[in-house]
Design a protein around this motif. Structure first.
Motif, PDB file in Angstrom:
ATOM      1  N   LYS A   1       0.868  -1.149  -0.102  1.00 29.01           N
ATOM      2  CA  LYS A   1      -0.066   0.003  -0.079  1.00 29.01           C
ATOM      3  C   LYS A   1       0.878   1.395   0.190  1.00 29.01           C
ATOM      4  CE  LYS A   1      -2.168  -0.940   3.787  1.00 29.01           C
ATOM      5  NZ  LYS A   1      -1.521  -1.906   4.598  1.00 29.01           N
ATOM      6  N   PRO A   2       0.446   2.317  -0.765  1.00 26.87           N
ATOM      7  CA  PRO A   2       1.307   3.633  -0.670  1.00 26.87           C
ATOM      8  C   PRO A   2       1.157   4.201   0.884  1.00 26.87           C
ATOM      9  CG  PRO A   2      -0.793   3.948  -1.857  1.00 26.87           C
ATOM     10  CD  PRO A   2      -0.652   2.329  -1.376  1.00 26.87           C
ATOM     11  N   TYR A   3       0.010   4.213   1.596  1.00 24.76           N
ATOM     12  CA  TYR A   3      -0.057   4.755   2.881  1.00 24.76           C
ATOM     13  C   TYR A   3      -0.515   3.544   3.730  1.00 24.76           C
ATOM     14  CZ  TYR A   3       0.691   8.863   0.200  1.00 24.76           C
ATOM     15  OH  TYR A   3       1.416   9.867  -0.411  1.00 24.76           O
ATOM     16  N   LEU A   4      -0.588   3.906   5.171  1.00 26.16           N
ATOM     17  CA  LEU A   4      -0.789   2.785   6.163  1.00 26.16           C
ATOM     18  C   LEU A   4      -2.221   2.430   6.093  1.00 26.16           C
ATOM     19  CD1 LEU A   4       1.031   4.428   9.137  1.00 26.16           C
ATOM     20  CD2 LEU A   4       1.748   2.192   7.972  1.00 26.16           C
ATOM     21  N   ASP A   5      -3.294   3.225   5.487  1.00 32.30           N
ATOM     22  CA  ASP A   5      -4.557   2.577   5.495  1.00 32.30           C
ATOM     23  C   ASP A   5      -5.183   2.567   3.967  1.00 32.30           C
ATOM     24  OD1 ASP A   5      -7.078   1.861   6.542  1.00 32.30           O
ATOM     25  OD2 ASP A   5      -7.839   4.035   6.466  1.00 32.30           O
ATOM     26  N   GLY A   6      -3.851   2.607   3.121  1.00 36.47           N
ATOM     27  CA  GLY A   6      -4.451   2.315   1.824  1.00 36.47           C
ATOM     28  C   GLY A   6      -3.872   3.522   0.852  1.00 36.47           C
ATOM     29  N   GLU A   7      -4.788   3.871   0.033  1.00 41.15           N
ATOM     30  CA  GLU A   7      -4.356   4.967  -1.009  1.00 41.15           C
ATOM     31  C   GLU A   7      -4.292   6.377  -0.398  1.00 41.15           C
ATOM     32  OE1 GLU A   7      -3.570   4.311  -4.157  1.00 41.15           O
ATOM     33  OE2 GLU A   7      -3.885   2.160  -3.732  1.00 41.15           O
ATOM     34  N   ARG A   8      -4.809   6.565   0.770  1.00 36.46           N
ATOM     35  CA  ARG A   8      -4.888   8.013   1.041  1.00 36.46           C
ATOM     36  C   ARG A   8      -3.927   8.410   2.442  1.00 36.46           C
ATOM     37  NH1 ARG A   8     -10.552  10.905   2.752  1.00 36.46           N
ATOM     38  NH2 ARG A   8      -9.888  13.049   3.399  1.00 36.46           N
ATOM     39  N   PHE A   9      -3.160   9.581   2.274  1.00 39.55           N
ATOM     40  CA  PHE A   9      -2.353   9.866   3.405  1.00 39.55           C
ATOM     41  C   PHE A   9      -3.290  10.705   4.516  1.00 39.55           C
ATOM     42  CE2 PHE A   9      -0.285  13.326   5.355  1.00 39.55           C
ATOM     43  CZ  PHE A   9       0.987  13.177   5.599  1.00 39.55           C
ATOM     44  N   THR A  10      -2.866  10.257   5.667  1.00 36.27           N
ATOM     45  CA  THR A  10      -3.783  10.682   6.987  1.00 36.27           C
ATOM     46  C   THR A  10      -2.662  11.328   7.892  1.00 36.27           C
ATOM     47  OG1 THR A  10      -3.685   8.571   8.270  1.00 36.27           O
ATOM     48  CG2 THR A  10      -5.489   9.074   6.348  1.00 36.27           C
ATOM     49  N   ALA A  11      -3.136  11.559   8.952  1.00 31.38           N
ATOM     50  CA  ALA A  11      -2.511  12.175  10.158  1.00 31.38           C
ATOM     51  C   ALA A  11      -1.473  11.010  10.857  1.00 31.38           C
ATOM     52  CB  ALA A  11      -3.246  12.404  11.331  1.00 31.38           C
ATOM     53  N   GLY A  12      -2.376   9.690  10.504  1.00 25.95           N
ATOM     54  CA  GLY A  12      -1.421   8.562  11.179  1.00 25.95           C
ATOM     55  C   GLY A  12      -0.106   8.464  10.328  1.00 25.95           C
ATOM     56  N   ASP A  13      -0.171   8.639   9.059  1.00 27.25           N
ATOM     57  CA  ASP A  13       1.251   8.764   8.069  1.00 27.25           C
ATOM     58  C   ASP A  13       2.161   9.781   8.486  1.00 27.25           C
ATOM     59  OD1 ASP A  13       0.411   6.370   6.013  1.00 27.25           O
ATOM     60  OD2 ASP A  13      -1.243   7.754   5.845  1.00 27.25           O
ATOM     61  N   LEU A  14       1.399  10.968   8.733  1.00 22.95           N
ATOM     62  CA  LEU A  14       2.238  12.059   9.141  1.00 22.95           C
ATOM     63  C   LEU A  14       3.287  11.827  10.375  1.00 22.95           C
ATOM     64  CD1 LEU A  14       1.227  15.772   9.186  1.00 22.95           C
ATOM     65  CD2 LEU A  14       2.396  14.785  11.093  1.00 22.95           C
ATOM     66  N   MET A  15       2.349  11.289  11.216  1.00 17.94           N
ATOM     67  CA  MET A  15       3.319  10.909  12.648  1.00 17.94           C
ATOM     68  C   MET A  15       4.220   9.618  12.557  1.00 17.94           C
ATOM     69  SD  MET A  15       3.628  12.228  15.681  1.00 17.94           S
ATOM     70  CE  MET A  15       1.976  13.137  15.738  1.00 17.94           C
ATOM     71  N   MET A  16       3.623   8.903  11.841  1.00 13.48           N
ATOM     72  CA  MET A  16       4.667   7.349  11.247  1.00 13.48           C
ATOM     73  C   MET A  16       5.850   7.992  10.727  1.00 13.48           C
ATOM     74  SD  MET A  16       4.889   4.587  12.257  1.00 13.48           S
ATOM     75  CE  MET A  16       3.443   3.794  12.573  1.00 13.48           C
ATOM     76  N   ALA A  17       5.957   8.731   9.741  1.00  8.87           N
ATOM     77  CA  ALA A  17       6.882   9.291   8.916  1.00  8.87           C
ATOM     78  C   ALA A  17       7.884  10.119   9.722  1.00  8.87           C
ATOM     79  CB  ALA A  17       6.565  10.143   7.891  1.00  8.87           C
ATOM     80  N   THR A  18       7.206  11.034  10.590  1.00  2.64           N
ATOM     81  CA  THR A  18       8.307  11.677  11.586  1.00  2.64           C
ATOM     82  C   THR A  18       9.175  10.790  12.357  1.00  2.64           C
ATOM     83  OG1 THR A  18       6.679  12.294  13.196  1.00  2.64           O
ATOM     84  CG2 THR A  18       6.956  13.769  11.214  1.00  2.64           C
TER      85      THR A  18
END
Length: 214
Positions: free
Chosen positions: A152-169
């Motif tokens: 998947k591109p992001y943790l919950d699928g196709e869509r970037f979310t606040a979860g990805d923001l925090m995980m990436a940092t």
């Protein structure tokens, strides 16, 4: 207007890592204007700041009498105002929150164990003995994260979310090593997240403050 506290200057190893970056990035994703309250060294220990942030850390968010500390709480608060960070769908919103908390609770402490050894205690004998075990445990958590991410591109699928923001940092904490980047999926994931224009604006703003102070 929203005000975010940040340090005017930090040592080079911490530049681009201080947690006000998370708040700045969230604000950039949400398209919300903000200004910074830059702290000189020692300001974080003064009574007026400790009254707002009991642990003397950054960031705090101030807006219309509201004061929030803890980067996770701040990102979630900003996300409440932007579908760019927290989807409108209740289930997707809950999953985004889940991943934000997972970044802070299930991943960050174990990466920080390694980072603290490398940055502050690298010459200590106990740290030399402790590091292999710390790295092994961090890698176990990262392997689990990588499996969950899958293709998947992001943790919950196709869509970037606040979860990805925090995980990436959080994953960027070990950018001085190859512990994260040796995993092909995670390396591509961090690159994908940090290639976002909102991240670049937030990063450049933080580094710009440090350069101006220098």
């Amino acid at each position: 207007m929203i005000t975010i506290s940040a340090f005017r200057w930090v040592p080079e190893f911490a530049q681009g890592q201080v947690r006000d970056l998370r708040a700045r990035w969230a604000l950039e994703e949400a398209g919300l204007p903000y200004r910074t309250r830059l702290l000189e060294q020692g300001d974080q220990d003064k009574p007026d700041y400790r009254a707002l942030q009991p642990f003397g850390q950054v960031p705090i968010l101030e807006e219309d009498g509201l004061v929030l500390f803890e980067s996770g709480a701040i990102v979630l608060h900003i996300g409440e105002r932007s579908e760019a960070l927290l989807p409108k769908d209740r289930a997707a919103r809950a999953r985004a929150t889940q991943w934000l908390i997972a970044a802070l609770n299930s991943i960050e402490p174990f990466l920080m164990n390694v980072a603290l050894i490398d940055i502050f205690y690298t010459n200590e004998e106990w740290a030399k003995l402790r590091r292999p075990g710390a790295v092994e445990f961090a890698q176990k958590r990262l392997s689990a994260l990588s499996r969950s991410l899958g293709d998947k591109p992001y943790l919950d699928g196709e869509r970037f979310t606040a979860g990805d923001l925090m995980m990436a940092t959080v994953l960027r904490i070990l950018k001085h090593t190859d512990i994260v980047t040796s995993d092909r999926r995670l390396a591509a994931y961090v690159e994908r997240c940090t290639a976002r224009p909102a991240f670049r604006r937030a990063f450049d703003a933080q580094i710009g403050d440090f350069r101006q102070a220098a």
